[in-house]
Motif scaffolding. Structure first.
Motif, PDB file in Angstrom:
ATOM      1  N   GLY A   1       6.142   2.837  -5.056  1.00  0.00           N
ATOM      2  CA  GLY A   1       6.229   3.153  -3.633  1.00  0.00           C
ATOM      3  C   GLY A   1       6.911   2.082  -2.807  1.00  0.00           C
ATOM      4  O   GLY A   1       7.426   2.366  -1.723  1.00  0.00           O
ATOM      5  N   ILE A   2       6.915   0.846  -3.291  1.00  0.00           N
ATOM      6  CA  ILE A   2       7.612  -0.228  -2.567  1.00  0.00           C
ATOM      7  C   ILE A   2       8.935  -0.588  -3.247  1.00  0.00           C
ATOM      8  O   ILE A   2       9.552  -1.594  -2.930  1.00  0.00           O
TER       9      ILE A   2
ATOM     10  N   ASP B   1      -5.505  -2.595 -13.778  1.00  0.00           N
ATOM     11  CA  ASP B   1      -4.362  -2.439 -12.870  1.00  0.00           C
ATOM     12  C   ASP B   1      -4.681  -1.616 -11.632  1.00  0.00           C
ATOM     13  O   ASP B   1      -3.829  -0.911 -11.097  1.00  0.00           O
ATOM     14  N   THR B   2      -5.918  -1.697 -11.154  1.00  0.00           N
ATOM     15  CA  THR B   2      -6.298  -1.050  -9.900  1.00  0.00           C
ATOM     16  C   THR B   2      -5.900  -1.968  -8.755  1.00  0.00           C
ATOM     17  O   THR B   2      -6.027  -3.189  -8.853  1.00  0.00           O
ATOM     18  N   VAL B   3      -5.410  -1.380  -7.655  1.00  0.00           N
ATOM     19  CA  VAL B   3      -4.924  -2.136  -6.506  1.00  0.00           C
ATOM     20  C   VAL B   3      -5.755  -1.798  -5.271  1.00  0.00           C
ATOM     21  O   VAL B   3      -6.029  -0.625  -5.014  1.00  0.00           O
ATOM     22  N   TRP B   4      -6.136  -2.833  -4.524  1.00  0.00           N
ATOM     23  CA  TRP B   4      -6.762  -2.669  -3.218  1.00  0.00           C
ATOM     24  C   TRP B   4      -5.890  -3.390  -2.214  1.00  0.00           C
ATOM     25  O   TRP B   4      -5.492  -4.532  -2.423  1.00  0.00           O
ATOM     26  N   LEU B   5      -5.589  -2.730  -1.107  1.00  0.00           N
ATOM     27  CA  LEU B   5      -4.782  -3.336  -0.058  1.00  0.00           C
ATOM     28  C   LEU B   5      -5.612  -4.331   0.738  1.00  0.00           C
ATOM     29  O   LEU B   5      -6.840  -4.228   0.790  1.00  0.00           O
TER      30      LEU B   5
ATOM     31  N   LEU C   1      -1.674   0.435  -9.914  1.00  0.00           N
ATOM     32  CA  LEU C   1      -0.532  -0.465  -9.756  1.00  0.00           C
ATOM     33  C   LEU C   1       0.810   0.262  -9.888  1.00  0.00           C
ATOM     34  O   LEU C   1       1.712   0.021  -9.097  1.00  0.00           O
ATOM     35  N   ASP C   2       0.961   1.150 -10.872  1.00  0.00           N
ATOM     36  CA  ASP C   2       2.249   1.821 -11.090  1.00  0.00           C
ATOM     37  C   ASP C   2       2.734   2.569  -9.847  1.00  0.00           C
ATOM     38  O   ASP C   2       3.850   2.318  -9.383  1.00  0.00           O
TER      39      ASP C   2
ATOM     40  N   PRO D   1       6.573  -1.715 -11.957  1.00  0.00           N
ATOM     41  CA  PRO D   1       5.176  -2.163 -12.057  1.00  0.00           C
ATOM     42  C   PRO D   1       4.977  -3.239 -13.123  1.00  0.00           C
ATOM     43  O   PRO D   1       4.339  -3.031 -14.146  1.00  0.00           O
ATOM     44  N   LEU D   2       5.552  -4.397 -12.879  1.00  0.00           N
ATOM     45  CA  LEU D   2       5.460  -5.519 -13.803  1.00  0.00           C
ATOM     46  C   LEU D   2       4.694  -6.651 -13.140  1.00  0.00           C
ATOM     47  O   LEU D   2       4.872  -6.934 -11.950  1.00  0.00           O
ATOM     48  N   TRP D   3       3.856  -7.330 -13.913  1.00  0.00           N
ATOM     49  CA  TRP D   3       3.119  -8.474 -13.377  1.00  0.00           C
ATOM     50  C   TRP D   3       4.080  -9.547 -12.873  1.00  0.00           C
ATOM     51  O   TRP D   3       3.763 -10.286 -11.950  1.00  0.00           O
ATOM     52  N   SER D   4       5.269  -9.629 -13.445  1.00  0.00           N
ATOM     53  CA  SER D   4       6.240 -10.633 -12.999  1.00  0.00           C
ATOM     54  C   SER D   4       6.761 -10.342 -11.593  1.00  0.00           C
ATOM     55  O   SER D   4       7.357 -11.213 -10.962  1.00  0.00           O
ATOM     56  N   ASN D   5       6.548  -9.143 -11.074  1.00  0.00           N
ATOM     57  CA  ASN D   5       6.943  -8.809  -9.707  1.00  0.00           C
ATOM     58  C   ASN D   5       5.845  -9.132  -8.693  1.00  0.00           C
ATOM     59  O   ASN D   5       6.005  -8.860  -7.508  1.00  0.00           O
ATOM     60  N   LEU D   6       4.743  -9.695  -9.165  1.00  0.00           N
ATOM     61  CA  LEU D   6       3.642 -10.093  -8.284  1.00  0.00           C
ATOM     62  C   LEU D   6       3.577 -11.610  -8.211  1.00  0.00           C
ATOM     63  O   LEU D   6       3.891 -12.302  -9.172  1.00  0.00           O
TER      64      LEU D   6
END
Length: 57
Positions: free
Chosen positions: A38-39, A15-19, A32-33, A43-48
């Motif tokens: 922050g937005i 669950d690491t995020v890169w912009l 990810l959390d 932090p659910l995969w269904s929100n991506l």
């Protein structure tokens, strides 16, 4: 009103995020959390929304 869309890369294992535009490395990343919080999203995969590799918005 259209929701803001950010393009990010997420590691499915940790669950690491890169912009968008950041190098995928351990030098520049967030988790990810806190990113989703922050937005204003849970932090659910269904929100991506997955994009095909190489797809442009």
């Amino acid at each position: 009103m259209r929701e803001q869309v950010d393009v990010i890369e997420v590691c499915e294992e940790c669950d690491t995020v890169w912009l968008e535009g950041q190098s995928v490395s351990m030098d520049a990343y967030t988790d990810l959390d806190p990113y989703m919080s922050g937005i204003g999203k849970e932090p659910l995969w269904s929100n991506l929304e997955p994009l095909e590799r190489g797809a442009q918005r």
